[in-house]
Motif scaffolding. Structure first.
Motif, PDB file in Angstrom:
ATOM      1  N   ILE A 185      -0.990  -6.233  -3.974  1.00 22.17           N
ATOM      2  CA  ILE A 185      -0.381  -4.767  -3.365  1.00 22.17           C
ATOM      3  C   ILE A 185      -0.709  -3.581  -4.118  1.00 22.17           C
ATOM      4  O   ILE A 185      -0.584  -3.801  -5.573  1.00 22.17           O
ATOM      5  CB  ILE A 185       1.203  -4.863  -3.637  1.00 22.17           C
ATOM      6  N   GLY A 186      -1.343  -2.828  -3.673  1.00 23.84           N
ATOM      7  CA  GLY A 186      -2.034  -1.848  -4.468  1.00 23.84           C
ATOM      8  C   GLY A 186      -3.651  -1.902  -4.840  1.00 23.84           C
ATOM      9  O   GLY A 186      -3.863  -2.839  -5.724  1.00 23.84           O
ATOM     10  N   LEU A 187      -4.271  -0.967  -4.138  1.00 25.21           N
ATOM     11  CA  LEU A 187      -5.803  -1.404  -4.343  1.00 25.21           C
ATOM     12  C   LEU A 187      -6.670  -0.369  -4.915  1.00 25.21           C
ATOM     13  O   LEU A 187      -7.418   0.123  -4.754  1.00 25.21           O
ATOM     14  CB  LEU A 187      -6.524  -1.674  -2.986  1.00 25.21           C
ATOM     15  N   ARG A 256       6.144   0.601  -9.132  1.00 23.12           N
ATOM     16  CA  ARG A 256       7.248   1.069  -8.211  1.00 23.12           C
ATOM     17  C   ARG A 256       8.263   0.228  -7.888  1.00 23.12           C
ATOM     18  O   ARG A 256       8.089  -1.016  -7.357  1.00 23.12           O
ATOM     19  CB  ARG A 256       6.768   2.039  -7.129  1.00 23.12           C
ATOM     20  N   GLY A 257       9.584   0.645  -7.917  1.00 23.87           N
ATOM     21  CA  GLY A 257      10.440  -0.255  -7.772  1.00 23.87           C
ATOM     22  C   GLY A 257      10.506  -1.019  -6.142  1.00 23.87           C
ATOM     23  O   GLY A 257      10.675  -2.133  -5.933  1.00 23.87           O
ATOM     24  N   GLU A 258      10.145  -0.319  -5.228  1.00 25.99           N
ATOM     25  CA  GLU A 258      10.011  -0.429  -3.853  1.00 25.99           C
ATOM     26  C   GLU A 258       8.791  -1.664  -3.685  1.00 25.99           C
ATOM     27  O   GLU A 258       8.977  -2.382  -3.032  1.00 25.99           O
ATOM     28  CB  GLU A 258       9.645   0.723  -2.864  1.00 25.99           C
ATOM     29  N   THR A 259       7.638  -1.323  -4.193  1.00 25.23           N
ATOM     30  CA  THR A 259       6.709  -2.224  -4.312  1.00 25.23           C
ATOM     31  C   THR A 259       6.996  -3.676  -5.029  1.00 25.23           C
ATOM     32  O   THR A 259       6.356  -4.627  -4.489  1.00 25.23           O
ATOM     33  CB  THR A 259       5.329  -1.718  -4.486  1.00 25.23           C
ATOM     34  N   ILE A 260       7.609  -3.532  -6.132  1.00 30.34           N
ATOM     35  CA  ILE A 260       7.902  -4.818  -6.800  1.00 30.34           C
ATOM     36  C   ILE A 260       8.881  -5.644  -5.974  1.00 30.34           C
ATOM     37  O   ILE A 260       8.746  -6.861  -5.730  1.00 30.34           O
ATOM     38  CB  ILE A 260       8.630  -4.405  -8.152  1.00 30.34           C
ATOM     39  N   ARG A 261       9.998  -4.769  -5.215  1.00 32.11           N
ATOM     40  CA  ARG A 261      10.925  -5.477  -4.182  1.00 32.11           C
ATOM     41  C   ARG A 261       9.813  -6.190  -3.256  1.00 32.11           C
ATOM     42  O   ARG A 261      10.272  -7.459  -2.857  1.00 32.11           O
ATOM     43  CB  ARG A 261      11.605  -4.483  -3.910  1.00 32.11           C
ATOM     44  N   ALA A 262       9.008  -5.388  -2.657  1.00 28.70           N
ATOM     45  CA  ALA A 262       8.241  -5.918  -1.510  1.00 28.70           C
ATOM     46  C   ALA A 262       7.300  -7.296  -1.881  1.00 28.70           C
ATOM     47  O   ALA A 262       7.187  -7.909  -1.337  1.00 28.70           O
ATOM     48  CB  ALA A 262       7.076  -4.849  -0.924  1.00 28.70           C
ATOM     49  N   ALA A 263       6.973  -7.314  -3.269  1.00 23.74           N
ATOM     50  CA  ALA A 263       6.112  -8.482  -3.749  1.00 23.74           C
ATOM     51  C   ALA A 263       6.973  -9.478  -3.793  1.00 23.74           C
ATOM     52  O   ALA A 263       6.508 -10.608  -3.335  1.00 23.74           O
ATOM     53  CB  ALA A 263       5.457  -7.989  -5.181  1.00 23.74           C
ATOM     54  N   GLY A 277       1.849  -3.270 -12.417  1.00 27.37           N
ATOM     55  CA  GLY A 277       1.826  -1.841 -12.201  1.00 27.37           C
ATOM     56  C   GLY A 277       2.918  -1.435 -13.248  1.00 27.37           C
ATOM     57  O   GLY A 277       4.141  -2.152 -13.555  1.00 27.37           O
ATOM     58  N   LEU A 278       2.432  -0.386 -13.991  1.00 28.06           N
ATOM     59  CA  LEU A 278       3.541   0.351 -15.236  1.00 28.06           C
ATOM     60  C   LEU A 278       4.175   1.306 -14.672  1.00 28.06           C
ATOM     61  O   LEU A 278       3.712   2.354 -14.346  1.00 28.06           O
ATOM     62  CB  LEU A 278       2.800   0.704 -16.345  1.00 28.06           C
ATOM     63  N   GLY A 279       5.775   1.162 -14.404  1.00 28.93           N
ATOM     64  CA  GLY A 279       6.348   2.242 -13.597  1.00 28.93           C
ATOM     65  C   GLY A 279       7.193   2.991 -14.553  1.00 28.93           C
ATOM     66  O   GLY A 279       7.076   2.984 -15.737  1.00 28.93           O
ATOM     67  N   ASP A 283      13.025   3.977 -12.534  1.00 24.25           N
ATOM     68  CA  ASP A 283      12.758   3.395 -11.073  1.00 24.25           C
ATOM     69  C   ASP A 283      13.413   2.177 -10.941  1.00 24.25           C
ATOM     70  O   ASP A 283      12.774   1.187 -11.591  1.00 24.25           O
ATOM     71  CB  ASP A 283      11.468   3.772 -10.680  1.00 24.25           C
ATOM     72  N   PRO A 284      14.516   1.742 -10.567  1.00 24.82           N
ATOM     73  CA  PRO A 284      15.121   0.562 -10.710  1.00 24.82           C
ATOM     74  C   PRO A 284      14.628  -0.476  -9.540  1.00 24.82           C
ATOM     75  O   PRO A 284      14.158  -0.101  -8.646  1.00 24.82           O
ATOM     76  CB  PRO A 284      16.696   0.508 -10.632  1.00 24.82           C
ATOM     77  N   VAL A 285      14.802  -1.903  -9.924  1.00 23.47           N
ATOM     78  CA  VAL A 285      14.411  -2.788  -8.968  1.00 23.47           C
ATOM     79  C   VAL A 285      15.850  -3.631  -8.727  1.00 23.47           C
ATOM     80  O   VAL A 285      16.349  -4.168  -9.627  1.00 23.47           O
ATOM     81  CB  VAL A 285      13.255  -3.804  -9.286  1.00 23.47           C
ATOM     82  N   THR A 286      16.350  -4.052  -7.697  1.00 27.24           N
ATOM     83  CA  THR A 286      17.575  -4.449  -7.249  1.00 27.24           C
ATOM     84  C   THR A 286      17.178  -5.842  -6.355  1.00 27.24           C
ATOM     85  O   THR A 286      16.553  -5.961  -5.388  1.00 27.24           O
ATOM     86  CB  THR A 286      18.442  -3.886  -6.346  1.00 27.24           C
TER      87      THR A 286
END
Length: 359
Positions: A185-187, A256-263, A277-279, A283-286
């Motif tokens: 995720i992320g190119l 990003r929290g949303e892309t970490i969650r997607a991963a 990725g360094l965020g 920016d929390p991840v839940t």
């Protein structure tokens, strides 16, 4: 005096000006840069997401030629070609002795010590202790990784961060095995290096994810088997491409929290999400209390590809010589020092992979 791109305030412009490098001291090396890649971490330093004393010369992904060495330096000599290591291990702290040099307690000591002065005599700091957005820089000898003279320095520069981090995330941190499935995720430069790392590791499916349609052709040429745009239904789409289970591994290269969650959501039960990725600290991840145990997934952080550059750069060069690793393809734009600001703008808008600054 040497020309450098200097940033003086968070979020402010970079100005090309002359600085006076400190004299080369014991254990130090002066390097004339040939090229430097513009990394998202430089942007994070510039906007304050990562801490850096100012004024500073950013840039940490560089390669060049040694022009002077200080007392006690024996590993490199004037004329040697080197890749700069922005996270040089001390080899003596607890982390280094535990076999984790990428977490060295002293790797970033140099960033807090001025390496030059400006025209008014004010101290200037080196971004991540490296200061590669300058025609020349002074670093510790342990921050120089020798490379053979026949390796193009413009391509070798990319080894210093993007390729070590991206390939290392796949091979060292995630430990992808032949036949496994991988989502990247992320190119940007790191993500495209991770795609190549997954191909080198023998992944059976490599699903590349990025919002920029223009990156599809490049991702496929480097080894991706599928290209997807991020959207709410992405995990379900990935499960459809991986036998209904989800990917064995997801490599998150955005921060990003949303892309970490997607991963996390894109991996199978028992799968692994590797966060590169360094965020932002804001920016929390839940995760909910049920899914952590039920899915038995693992989420791991990955600093600098979990690499030891002194060991891993020679391995990457073997892949490069054998044609398994394409460094030139990662460079989508080139510029001089005055073009660093434009490179930052392209990164903010998600355009391109790596901008290479040539000296």
């Amino acid at each position: 005096m040497t020309l450098a791109a200097v940033i003086r305030t968070l979020g402010g412009p970079l100005t090309v000006e002359e600085i006076e490098l400190n004299p080369v001291g014991p254990g130090q090396v002066r390097v004339r840069l040939a090229a430097a890649g513009v990394c998202h971490s430089d942007l994070s330093l510039a906007d304050g997401t990562l801490r850096q004393p100012l004024p500073a010369v950013l840039g940490h992904e560089g390669a060049g030629v040694v022009v002077e060495v200080g007392a006690g330096v024996t590993d490199v000599a004037p004329g040697d070609h080197v890749v700069l290591n922005w996270s040089p291990p001390c080899r003596a702290c607890w982390f280094c002795e535990a076999g984790e040099p990428y977490l060295c307690a002293h790797a970033d000591d140099a960033r807090a010590v001025p390496f030059a002065t400006d025209g008014g005599g004010e101290p200037v700091y080196a971004g991540l202790g490296t200061g590669a957005f300058a025609a020349e820089t002074v670093v510790g000898a342990h921050a120089c990784i020798p490379v053979p003279a026949d390796i193009p320095l413009a391509e070798a520069a990319l080894l210093g961060c993007a390729v070590l981090t991206g390939v290392g995330a796949v091979t060292n941190a995630a430990k992808v095995r032949p036949g496994q499935t991988v989502v990247v995720i992320g190119l940007g430069g790191v993500g495209l290096a991770a795609v190549q790392g997954a191909r080198i590791a023998g992944a059976s499916a490599i699903i590349a994810v990025d919002p920029a349609p223009a990156k599809e052709r490049l991702a496929l040429s480097l080894g991706a088997t599928h290209f997807l745009a991020p959207h709410a239904g992405l995990p379900k789409q990935i499960r459809a491409l991986t036998g209904g289970r989800g990917a064995d591994h997801a490599i998150e290269c955005v921060g990003r929290g949303e892309t970490i969650r997607a991963a996390w959501s894109a991996t199978r039960r028992g799968g692994t999400a590797t966060v590169v990725g360094l965020g932002s600290a804001q920016d929390p991840v839940t995760f909910n209390a049920l899914e952590v145990a039920f899915f038995a997934r693992t989420v791991i952080g990955c600093m600098y590809g979990s690499t030891d550059p002194a060991v891993d750069v020679p391995v990457l060069l073997e892949h490069y010589r054998a044609g398994r690793l394409d460094l030139a393809a990662l460079v989508t734009d080139e510029a001089d020092l005055a073009g660093v600001g434009e490179a930052f703008s392209r990164m903010r808008s998600g355009q391109g992979a790596r901008t290479l600054i040539r000296f």
